[in-house]
Motif scaffolding. Sequence first.
Motif, PDB file in Angstrom:
ATOM      1  N   ARG A 196      -0.635  -9.745  -0.949  1.00 42.76           N
ATOM      2  CA  ARG A 196      -1.063  -9.065   0.273  1.00 42.76           C
ATOM      3  C   ARG A 196       0.030  -8.148   0.815  1.00 42.76           C
ATOM      4  O   ARG A 196      -0.270  -7.116   1.406  1.00 42.76           O
ATOM      5  CB  ARG A 196      -1.467 -10.077   1.344  1.00 42.76           C
ATOM      6  CG  ARG A 196      -2.796 -10.726   1.071  1.00 42.76           C
ATOM      7  CD  ARG A 196      -3.187 -11.634   2.193  1.00 42.76           C
ATOM      8  NE  ARG A 196      -4.494 -12.213   1.938  1.00 42.76           N
ATOM      9  CZ  ARG A 196      -5.064 -13.126   2.709  1.00 42.76           C
ATOM     10  NH1 ARG A 196      -4.450 -13.555   3.791  1.00 42.76           N
ATOM     11  NH2 ARG A 196      -6.242 -13.586   2.413  1.00 42.76           N
ATOM     12  N   LYS A 197       1.287  -8.518   0.633  1.00 41.40           N
ATOM     13  CA  LYS A 197       2.387  -7.688   1.072  1.00 41.40           C
ATOM     14  C   LYS A 197       2.447  -6.403   0.253  1.00 41.40           C
ATOM     15  O   LYS A 197       2.789  -5.344   0.769  1.00 41.40           O
ATOM     16  CB  LYS A 197       3.708  -8.428   0.944  1.00 41.40           C
ATOM     17  CG  LYS A 197       3.892  -9.525   1.967  1.00 41.40           C
ATOM     18  CD  LYS A 197       5.215 -10.253   1.725  1.00 41.40           C
ATOM     19  CE  LYS A 197       5.352 -11.455   2.641  1.00 41.40           C
ATOM     20  NZ  LYS A 197       6.570 -12.211   2.338  1.00 41.40           N
ATOM     21  N   LYS A 198       2.137  -6.499  -1.043  1.00 46.22           N
ATOM     22  CA  LYS A 198       2.218  -5.347  -1.937  1.00 46.22           C
ATOM     23  C   LYS A 198       1.047  -4.372  -1.760  1.00 46.22           C
ATOM     24  O   LYS A 198       1.207  -3.183  -1.897  1.00 46.22           O
ATOM     25  CB  LYS A 198       2.247  -5.806  -3.392  1.00 46.22           C
ATOM     26  CG  LYS A 198       3.513  -6.537  -3.754  1.00 46.22           C
ATOM     27  CD  LYS A 198       3.464  -7.008  -5.193  1.00 46.22           C
ATOM     28  CE  LYS A 198       4.687  -7.851  -5.534  1.00 46.22           C
ATOM     29  NZ  LYS A 198       4.602  -8.378  -6.897  1.00 46.22           N
ATOM     30  N   VAL A 199      -0.129  -4.916  -1.473  1.00 42.62           N
ATOM     31  CA  VAL A 199      -1.329  -4.082  -1.350  1.00 42.62           C
ATOM     32  C   VAL A 199      -1.786  -4.099   0.104  1.00 42.62           C
ATOM     33  O   VAL A 199      -2.203  -5.144   0.610  1.00 42.62           O
ATOM     34  CB  VAL A 199      -2.462  -4.605  -2.260  1.00 42.62           C
ATOM     35  CG1 VAL A 199      -3.700  -3.766  -2.122  1.00 42.62           C
ATOM     36  CG2 VAL A 199      -1.989  -4.677  -3.703  1.00 42.62           C
ATOM     37  N   PRO A 200      -1.718  -2.966   0.787  1.00 43.83           N
ATOM     38  CA  PRO A 200      -2.148  -2.943   2.193  1.00 43.83           C
ATOM     39  C   PRO A 200      -3.654  -3.192   2.328  1.00 43.83           C
ATOM     40  O   PRO A 200      -4.430  -2.813   1.452  1.00 43.83           O
ATOM     41  CB  PRO A 200      -1.784  -1.539   2.662  1.00 43.83           C
ATOM     42  CG  PRO A 200      -1.613  -0.741   1.419  1.00 43.83           C
ATOM     43  CD  PRO A 200      -1.278  -1.678   0.308  1.00 43.83           C
ATOM     44  N   ALA A 201      -4.025  -3.830   3.404  1.00 44.63           N
ATOM     45  CA  ALA A 201      -5.446  -4.094   3.670  1.00 44.63           C
ATOM     46  C   ALA A 201      -6.176  -2.773   3.925  1.00 44.63           C
ATOM     47  O   ALA A 201      -5.596  -1.841   4.486  1.00 44.63           O
ATOM     48  CB  ALA A 201      -5.582  -5.023   4.873  1.00 44.63           C
ATOM     49  N   PRO A 202      -7.447  -2.696   3.538  1.00 42.69           N
ATOM     50  CA  PRO A 202      -8.211  -1.461   3.754  1.00 42.69           C
ATOM     51  C   PRO A 202      -8.455  -1.174   5.212  1.00 42.69           C
ATOM     52  O   PRO A 202      -8.432  -1.948   6.065  1.00 42.69           O
ATOM     53  CB  PRO A 202      -9.521  -1.700   3.028  1.00 42.69           C
ATOM     54  CG  PRO A 202      -9.586  -3.152   2.714  1.00 42.69           C
ATOM     55  CD  PRO A 202      -8.217  -3.698   2.883  1.00 42.69           C
TER      56      PRO A 202
END
Length: 69
Positions: free
Chosen positions: A63-69
Motif C-alpha cells: 500500500r505504501k508503494k502503490v497510492p490509493a486511487p
Amino acid sequence: MSARTLHQIQQEGLEVLVDKLGPDDAIRFLQIYEPGSGDWTKDRKKYLENDPDKIIKSIMERRKKVPAP
C-alpha cells in the motif's frame, strides 16, 4: 433442489456458453481453455504465507508503494 451430476453441470455450462457467446465463439473458448495441472491443495503451502503478521506487513508495504486511487 437436488444435487446435479457432473454431466448435468457440464451440459448446462456448455448451453450457457453457446447462449452467451454463440456457437462459434463457444468452440473457440473451449479450444483455448486450459484446465491446468497439479494439486493446488498441496502446492499452496509452498506459495501462501501462513503467518498473519507477515501477510499484514506485506499488504501494508504494498500500500505504501502503490497510492490509493
